[in-house]
Structures are given as structure tokens and as C-alpha cells.
Scaffold this active site. Structure first.
Site, PDB file in Angstrom:
ATOM      1  N   HIS A   8       0.843  -1.206   0.000  1.00 19.42           N
ATOM      2  CA  HIS A   8       0.000   0.000   0.000  1.00 19.42           C
ATOM      3  C   HIS A   8       0.870   1.245   0.000  1.00 19.42           C
ATOM      4  O   HIS A   8       2.112   1.157  -0.100  1.00 19.42           O
ATOM      5  CB  HIS A   8      -1.012  -0.027   1.158  1.00 19.42           C
ATOM      6  CG  HIS A   8      -0.390  -0.050   2.527  1.00 19.42           C
ATOM      7  ND1 HIS A   8       0.351   0.985   3.038  1.00 19.42           N
ATOM      8  CD2 HIS A   8      -0.403  -0.992   3.494  1.00 19.42           C
ATOM      9  CE1 HIS A   8       0.751   0.699   4.255  1.00 19.42           C
ATOM     10  NE2 HIS A   8       0.318  -0.515   4.556  1.00 19.42           N
ATOM     11  N   HIS A  59       4.067   1.428   2.289  1.00 15.34           N
ATOM     12  CA  HIS A  59       5.263   0.731   1.790  1.00 15.34           C
ATOM     13  C   HIS A  59       5.865   1.503   0.616  1.00 15.34           C
ATOM     14  O   HIS A  59       7.080   1.575   0.465  1.00 15.34           O
ATOM     15  CB  HIS A  59       4.928  -0.676   1.266  1.00 15.34           C
ATOM     16  CG  HIS A  59       4.179  -1.521   2.231  1.00 15.34           C
ATOM     17  ND1 HIS A  59       2.890  -1.922   2.022  1.00 15.34           N
ATOM     18  CD2 HIS A  59       4.537  -2.015   3.428  1.00 15.34           C
ATOM     19  CE1 HIS A  59       2.486  -2.649   3.047  1.00 15.34           C
ATOM     20  NE2 HIS A  59       3.457  -2.709   3.917  1.00 15.34           N
ATOM     21  N   CYS A 115       1.871  -9.383  21.036  1.00 19.45           N
ATOM     22  CA  CYS A 115       1.046  -8.860  19.937  1.00 19.45           C
ATOM     23  C   CYS A 115       1.437  -9.593  18.660  1.00 19.45           C
ATOM     24  O   CYS A 115       2.590  -9.491  18.215  1.00 19.45           O
ATOM     25  CB  CYS A 115       1.245  -7.355  19.768  1.00 19.45           C
ATOM     26  SG  CYS A 115       0.410  -6.747  18.289  1.00 19.45           S
ATOM     27  N   CYS A 128       2.591  -7.243  15.765  1.00 18.57           N
ATOM     28  CA  CYS A 128       3.986  -6.768  15.851  1.00 18.57           C
ATOM     29  C   CYS A 128       4.961  -7.935  15.856  1.00 18.57           C
ATOM     30  O   CYS A 128       6.158  -7.735  15.707  1.00 18.57           O
ATOM     31  CB  CYS A 128       4.243  -5.997  17.142  1.00 18.57           C
ATOM     32  SG  CYS A 128       3.303  -4.506  17.345  1.00 18.57           S
ATOM     33  N   CYS A 169      -2.397  -2.723  21.776  1.00 15.75           N
ATOM     34  CA  CYS A 169      -1.207  -2.359  21.007  1.00 15.75           C
ATOM     35  C   CYS A 169      -1.552  -1.080  20.233  1.00 15.75           C
ATOM     36  O   CYS A 169      -2.560  -1.046  19.523  1.00 15.75           O
ATOM     37  CB  CYS A 169      -0.847  -3.475  20.027  1.00 15.75           C
ATOM     38  SG  CYS A 169       0.221  -2.898  18.704  1.00 15.75           S
ATOM     39  N   HIS A 184      -1.792  -1.775  16.313  1.00 13.56           N
ATOM     40  CA  HIS A 184      -2.785  -2.712  15.763  1.00 13.56           C
ATOM     41  C   HIS A 184      -4.141  -2.613  16.441  1.00 13.56           C
ATOM     42  O   HIS A 184      -5.088  -3.274  16.007  1.00 13.56           O
ATOM     43  CB  HIS A 184      -2.228  -4.143  15.816  1.00 13.56           C
ATOM     44  CG  HIS A 184      -0.989  -4.284  14.978  1.00 13.56           C
ATOM     45  ND1 HIS A 184       0.271  -4.146  15.481  1.00 13.56           N
ATOM     46  CD2 HIS A 184      -0.851  -4.477  13.642  1.00 13.56           C
ATOM     47  CE1 HIS A 184       1.150  -4.273  14.502  1.00 13.56           C
ATOM     48  NE2 HIS A 184       0.493  -4.465  13.374  1.00 13.56           N
ATOM     49  N   LYS A 233      -2.881   5.569  11.564  1.00 13.29           N
ATOM     50  CA  LYS A 233      -1.830   5.032  10.697  1.00 13.29           C
ATOM     51  C   LYS A 233      -2.463   4.187   9.590  1.00 13.29           C
ATOM     52  O   LYS A 233      -3.327   3.364   9.859  1.00 13.29           O
ATOM     53  CB  LYS A 233      -0.881   4.150  11.521  1.00 13.29           C
ATOM     54  CG  LYS A 233       0.254   3.604  10.684  1.00 13.29           C
ATOM     55  CD  LYS A 233       1.080   2.570  11.440  1.00 13.29           C
ATOM     56  CE  LYS A 233       2.145   1.983  10.525  1.00 13.29           C
ATOM     57  NZ  LYS A 233       2.566   0.654  10.907  1.00 13.29           N
ATOM     58  N   LYS A 248      -2.494  -2.257   6.521  1.00 15.00           N
ATOM     59  CA  LYS A 248      -3.371  -3.285   5.964  1.00 15.00           C
ATOM     60  C   LYS A 248      -4.255  -3.880   7.053  1.00 15.00           C
ATOM     61  O   LYS A 248      -5.413  -4.172   6.832  1.00 15.00           O
ATOM     62  CB  LYS A 248      -2.560  -4.359   5.234  1.00 15.00           C
ATOM     63  CG  LYS A 248      -1.324  -4.792   5.942  1.00 15.00           C
ATOM     64  CD  LYS A 248      -0.268  -5.253   4.964  1.00 15.00           C
ATOM     65  CE  LYS A 248       1.066  -5.442   5.692  1.00 15.00           C
ATOM     66  NZ  LYS A 248       2.159  -5.665   4.808  1.00 15.00           N
TER      67      LYS A 248
HETATM   68  O1  ME8 Z   1       7.639  -4.375   9.659  1.00 21.08           O
HETATM   69  N1  ME8 Z   1       3.479   5.064   6.879  1.00 21.08           N
HETATM   70  O2  ME8 Z   1       7.081  -5.196   7.564  1.00 21.08           O
HETATM   71  P1  ME8 Z   1       5.810  -4.304   7.202  1.00 21.08           P
HETATM   72  C1  ME8 Z   1       4.784   5.032   6.556  1.00 21.08           C
HETATM   73  N2  ME8 Z   1       8.639  -7.250   7.907  1.00 21.08           N
HETATM   74  N3  ME8 Z   1       5.453   3.893   6.267  1.00 21.08           N
HETATM   75  C2  ME8 Z   1       4.765   2.744   6.308  1.00 21.08           C
HETATM   76  C3  ME8 Z   1       3.394   2.708   6.646  1.00 21.08           C
HETATM   77  C4  ME8 Z   1       2.743   3.947   6.931  1.00 21.08           C
HETATM   78  N4  ME8 Z   1       1.457   4.025   7.221  1.00 21.08           N
HETATM   79  N5  ME8 Z   1       2.975   1.427   6.594  1.00 21.08           N
HETATM   80  C5  ME8 Z   1       4.057   0.680   6.235  1.00 21.08           C
HETATM   81  C6  ME8 Z   1       7.784  -5.171   8.742  1.00 21.08           C
HETATM   82  N6  ME8 Z   1       5.134   1.473   6.053  1.00 21.08           N
HETATM   83  C7  ME8 Z   1       8.905  -6.198   8.786  1.00 21.08           C
HETATM   84  C8  ME8 Z   1      10.198  -5.491   8.454  1.00 21.08           C
HETATM   85  S1  ME8 Z   1      12.851  -5.490   8.071  1.00 21.08           S
HETATM   86  C9  ME8 Z   1      14.104  -6.492   8.482  1.00 21.08           C
HETATM   87  C10 ME8 Z   1      11.416  -6.366   8.537  1.00 21.08           C
HETATM   88  C11 ME8 Z   1       6.478   1.026   5.617  1.00 21.08           C
HETATM   89  O3  ME8 Z   1       5.236  -4.924   5.977  1.00 21.08           O
HETATM   90  C12 ME8 Z   1       7.573   1.540   6.535  1.00 21.08           C
HETATM   91  O4  ME8 Z   1       8.799   1.465   5.867  1.00 21.08           O
HETATM   92  O5  ME8 Z   1       4.923  -4.120   8.368  1.00 21.08           O
HETATM   93  C13 ME8 Z   1       7.519   0.537   7.671  1.00 21.08           C
HETATM   94  O6  ME8 Z   1       8.680   0.548   8.491  1.00 21.08           O
HETATM   95  C14 ME8 Z   1       7.370  -0.750   6.877  1.00 21.08           C
HETATM   96  O7  ME8 Z   1       6.521  -0.379   5.763  1.00 21.08           O
HETATM   97  C15 ME8 Z   1       6.744  -1.886   7.654  1.00 21.08           C
HETATM   98  O8  ME8 Z   1       6.446  -2.919   6.755  1.00 21.08           O
END
Ligand code: ME8
Length: 523
Positions: free
Chosen positions: A26, A29, A134, A137, A152, A155, A304, A307
Site C-alpha cells: 500500500h 510501503h 502482539c 507486531c 497495542c 494494531h 496510521k 493493511k
Molecule cells: O515491519 N506510513 O514489515 P511491514 C509510513 N517485515 N510507512 C509505512 C506505513 C505507513 N502508514 N505502513 C508501512 C515489517 N510502512 C517487517 C520489516 S525489516 C528487516 C522487517 C512502511 O510490511 C515503513 O517502511 O509491516 C515501515 O517501516 C514498513 O513499511 C513496515 O512494513
């Protein structure tokens, strides 16, 4: 003004988080991924050799649960969503070099190697643990990390009470070394307030990190090499991706690449990177990443975007409706790096109309149309330039300084604003010079050449500067002005002062204006 110069030929490694495959990509990301792409393009223009990693994080409890809910084998499920991420980034023109997947066989071997090494060194012990977990997380949370309703905060779900025997990484051993590192390296976490937040977190005793999950609860993970009843905690598995992608721990480890590592993340995973990852690396005896760049959140109506909360904006839908580069420009212009920003469709369309369609789009089209219709080929010489012409041309240098400073300070908004101001200055120049009037007077033909030549030099500079953010539009400008194939790729110490521009036949097509959506009437 001090602008740190990027060294020609210097190598650096930029990473985004590897995203969970529990749903589709989304806008949140896309922000981190687009930013990494923009930074890579910006540095490459200045001669740096940048390797850019993104990818997918494919193990863990929530992914196992999702696959089960859809009646799919976990591997089939993760293959589908990982592909979705990869193809989304490809369609969006993201210039990643490595797309990493944690279900690749090399990854499993390297993670097991790291676990065994830490176990052999006495860094991992077996203990009983009770806490609040959680699943969103994938971590235990302290009471101080929950909101006032005991949920949390990310979430908005109550964590589950869990008690189990597990393996622990003795993270607390590294508390002192980590504090020392953070104090000695002011750039290790940026913007500064996040470094302060982590230093203040480290003033409390650091607990050890639970790094295993019993197989009764989770099978979808990497098995511990020293106890087959357990798989490893998803964060331990995921964080290692950055290092394993550079060839560690093999003979061919590209250690040089590991010397300049910039991890781009949002604040949700700050602790995992600043504390877990750093202490894992300290225990493994591997150099710590040079910089952690931390953004705030994209919010929708104050919450925030995520998904799991079901309020995610789809980047591909925006691109399909409003064109390719707009999303990149909007995200960089609207977010003050490190702070939260709210996405609104009205703001998006305003940004498109004000800065892209009416801004650069209108300026390029005005200049191109007059120059093409009246001159075709534009020629000018330095001796013909007036004081006003020179003043405008000089602004290119000032804007470049502001642009580079914005990137060096992670104030991308400032860089974009400086560029928008340059477009405004160009518009004012055209209004003042009235080239449409010059075109009507045969005695002013030479002055028309000069005015158009100045404008075209400005367009060339605007295109080169903005190319990392608006690659499609910049290519279109380079094509219309016949700048040559490599015009956008490199950035010398000054802008070229061309004496001649041969315009192509096709009018440049940049940004069509968009209609504001009609407000729904709820009365
Ligand atoms: O945390 N605003 O994956 P994830 C800004 N797999 N950035 C956002 C966002 C938002 N609302 N939503 C997502 C994980 N992001 C782990 C990471 S790394 C070794 C493992 C972006 O799919 C942002 O970069 O939950 C955030 O840190 C990341 O997606 C979290 O992606």
C-alpha cells in the site's frame, strides 16, 4: 553553505524494510520504497555506486495464520504475495538491485549459521518467559508500550498473555556498548529525535530478546540448528537479510559494500533496528550500519495507514488514475521527514495541479510552443545575455545547492520546495520578457532567441535536478529538447550552458490537470 560532496565512485548500500507478505503493498510501503529509489537516483547522478535492496519477510505467525485462513500452503501463499510486491515495484519503475526473500535456501543457511555461532559463544540461553504478545507486531510488549486501553497502539488489539520456555539472546550484555555507539555517532539514527528516543529507552535496563517459538505454535519459520523443537523468531530471521544479501557469511562477502549502509524504515520498526539489529551485529562481531533513516507514518483520517486496519491507499490505483510520477512528487513534497503526514485525495490533486500541471508542465509547454512555432532551432551566445537573463541562470546554482543540502539533511521537502520556487522564478521571467510580443516584432528575433535559450537552459536544469523524483517527466523533457541519451544520468559540478537547442517535433506531454473529486453529500 556547506554541502557534503558525495565522492565519485564511492559505494553505498541502501535498504528498505523487507515487507511482510500478509497483504498487498500500500501507500505506506510505497513511501519508503520510492524514497530509497529517489535517493539512489540522486546519488547515482553524482557518481556514487549505489546498491539498493528491498524484498519480502515471509515467515512468522501472522503469515502462517493468513495462509491457513485462505486454505493455502504457506509457501504457495508467500510466493503469490511476494510476487505482488515485486511486480508492483517493477511497474512503478523502482530501480532495486536486490529483491530479497527470506524463504530462499541461502537465507535459511545463513540464519542457522548466525544462531549456531551465537549459541557457541554463549550469547543464547534457554529460559521460561511470561508476557503479553502482539501477533501483529510479532513481539512481546511491555505495559508501558500499550495504549491507555491496554491495546497495542499500532494494531489496536489486546495482546495475548503467553507463557512458554524459549531461547533468549543475551541482548542486555550489549547495552553499554550500544549506548556508547549511539553517543559517538550522531548520524547513526536520523532525524535526531529518534536517536534521543532510543538513548532514553536505553536508560532503562535492557531485557533479553526471546528468539525462538515452539513448533506447537509456529511451524512456518527457520528451525533452530541446536533444537529442532523450535523455529526462530521472525525478527531474528528477517533482520539478517540485509547482511546475508551482501554475501555474509560466505567467502565472497562484499565487506566493502557493508562499510556504508543506510537502512530506511518508518518509526514502527525503530526499536527492532536500533536495538535488536545493532546488538545482534555487535554479538556477531560485524560493523554496525552507518545510518538508520526513520520516517513518520502516513495517516488516513488521523490513524496510521495499514493493511490490518483496512484503511490502506493503493499506489497503483493512484498511478493509473493520475499518472506515473505524481505519487513520487506528492510523497516527497508532503512529508516532513521524520514526522507523520496525512494523505488526502484533495491534497494529492492540489499538488498535481499546482506544481506539476500548472507549474513545470505549463512552463515547459509555454516555452516549447513559442520556441517551436517561431524558431525551431534556438541559438544564443553569452555576450547577448542581459543582467536579468544572467540572474535567472544563476538561480540554477543556488537551487542545486538547496537541493543537495535538502538531501544531505534528509529534508526532502526543502529540496522540492526550492525546485518549485525555481519554476515560479522561470514563470515570472517569461511574464516579464513577453516572448509572444517579441515574436510579433521581426526586429526582436535575436532577443527572442536569447529569451527562449535562457528558458530552455532553465528547463534542462529543472529536468536534471528533478529526474530522481520525476523520472518519466524528466525523460520527456530530455526527449523534447534533444538533450541526448545520458543527459539525466550524471551531474557535473555545474550546469551546461548550451548555445543551441534543436527542438523535436512532438510537443512534450507532461502533466494533465485533474478534477477534484465531488464531495459526497451525507445530508
Ligand atoms: O515491519 N506510513 O514489515 P511491514 C509510513 N517485515 N510507512 C509505512 C506505513 C505507513 N502508514 N505502513 C508501512 C515489517 N510502512 C517487517 C520489516 S525489516 C528487516 C522487517 C512502511 O510490511 C515503513 O517502511 O509491516 C515501515 O517501516 C514498513 O513499511 C513496515 O512494513
Amino acid at each position: 553553505m556547506f554541502i557534503p560532496m558525495l565522492t565519485q565512485g564511492h559505494r553505498s548500500y541502501i535498504t528498505t524494510p523487507i515487507y511482510y507478505v500478509n497483504a498487498h503493498p500500500h501507500l505506506g510501503h510505497s513511501y519508503t520504497t520510492i524514497l530509497a529509489d529517489v535517493v539512489k537516483r540522486h546519488r547515482s547522478q553524482r557518481g556514487e555506486k549505489v546498491t539498493f535492496l528491498t524484498g519480502t519477510d515471509e515467515h512468522g505467525e501472522k503469515i502462517q495464520q493468513m495462509a491457513k485462513a485462505q486454505g493455502k500452503e504457506p509457501q504457495t501463499f508467500v510466493n503469490e504475495i511476494s510476487h505482488k510486491f515485486r511486480s508492483t515495484w517493477e511497474k512503478m519503475g523502482i530501480s532495486f538491485d536486490i529483491f530479497y526473500r527470506t524463504t530462499s535456501p541461502d537465507h535459511t543457511g545463513a540464519v542457522q549459521f548466525a544462531l549456531q555461532k551465537l549459541k557457541d559463544r554463549g550469547e543464547i540461553v534457554f529460559r521460561e518467559y511470561e508476557g503479553k504478545y502482539c501477533v501483529g507486531c510479532e513481539q512481546f510488549l511491555n505495559d508501558s508500550e500499550l495504549n491507555e486501553r491496554g491495546l497495542c497502539p499500532d494494531h489496536l488489539k489486546a495482546p495475548e498473555a503467553r507463557k512458554e520456555a524459549n531461547y533468549f539472546f543475551l541482548m542486555s550484555r550489549y547495552q553499554g556498548a550500544l549506548i556508547e555507539h549511539m553517543e559517538k555517532n550522531p548520524k547513526c539514527i536520523r532525524p535526531e529525535h529518534y536517536r534521543q528516543e532510543m538513548l532514553s529507552f536505553l536508560r532503562q535496563p535492557l531485557t533479553d530478546l526471546c528468539i525462538s517459538r515452539p513448533k506447537e505454535r509456529l511451524t512456518w519459520g527457520i528451525e533452530l540448528p541446536f533444537d529442532s523443537r523450535f523455529v526462530t523468531y521472525v525478527w531474528f530471521d528477517a533482520l539478517l537479510n540485509y547482511l546475508v544479501a551482501t554475501g555474509w557469511p560466505g567467502e565472497g562477502w562484499d565487506q566493502k559494500l557493508w562499510e556504508t549502509v543506510h537502512h530506511l524504515i518508518a518509526k514502527d520498526i525503530l526499536k527492532a533496528h536500533a536495538i535488536y539489529w545493532s546488538t545482534i551485529l555487535l554479538a556477531l562481531g560485524v560493523q554496525l550500519p552507518s545510518e538508520l533513516h526513520v520516517s513518520g507514518y502516513w495517516l488516513v483520517e488521523g490513524t496510521k495507514m495499514s493493511k490490518s486496519l483496512g484503511n490502506a491507499i493503493q499506489p497503483m490505483e493512484l498511478e493509473a488514475q493520475y499518472g506515473k510520477d505524481t505519487l513520487r512528487f506528492y510523497l516527497l513534497r508532503e512529508m516532513s521527514y521524520g514526522l507523520d503526514s496525512t494523505f488526502t485525495l484533495e491534497g494529492y490533486i492540489h499538488c498535481l495541479n499546482a506544481y506539476l500541471a500548472n507549474g513545470i508542465g505549463n512552463f515547459v509547454s509555454r516555452v516549447y510552443t513559442i520556441a517551436k512555432k517561431n524558431l525551431g532551432t534556438v541559438s544564443l551566445s553569452e555576450s547577448e545575455l542581459t543582467e536579468t537573463d544572467r540572474k535567472l541562470l544563476l538561480l540554477r546554482v543556488k537551487t542545486r545547492e538547496a537541493w543537495d543540502l535538502g538531501f544531505a539533511e534528509l529534508k526532502y521537502q526543502n529540496a522540492i520546495k526550492a525546485w518549485c520556487e525555481l519554476v515560479t522564478s522561470c514563470d515570472l521571467y517569461v511574464n516579464e520578457m513577453k516572448p509572444w510580443a517579441l515574436a510579433k516584432d521581426p526586429s526582436q528575433i535575436q532577443r527572442l532567441h536569447v529569451v527562449m535559450g535562457v528558458c530552455l537552459r532553465m528547463i534542462e536544469a529543472l529536468g536534471i535536478l528533478i529526474a530522481p523524483v520525476l523520472p518519466t517527466a524528466a525523460r520527456e523533457i530530455a526527449r523534447a529538447l534533444n538533450l541526448g541519451e545520458h543527459a539525466l544520468e550524471s551531474m557535473g559540478t555545474h550546469f551546461e550552458d548550451r548555445m543551441r537547442f534543436v527542438l523535436t517535433e512532438d510537443t512534450p506531454k507532461l502533466f494533465p490537470r485533474a478534477q477534484m473529486p465531488l464531495k459526497e453529500n451525507h445530508s
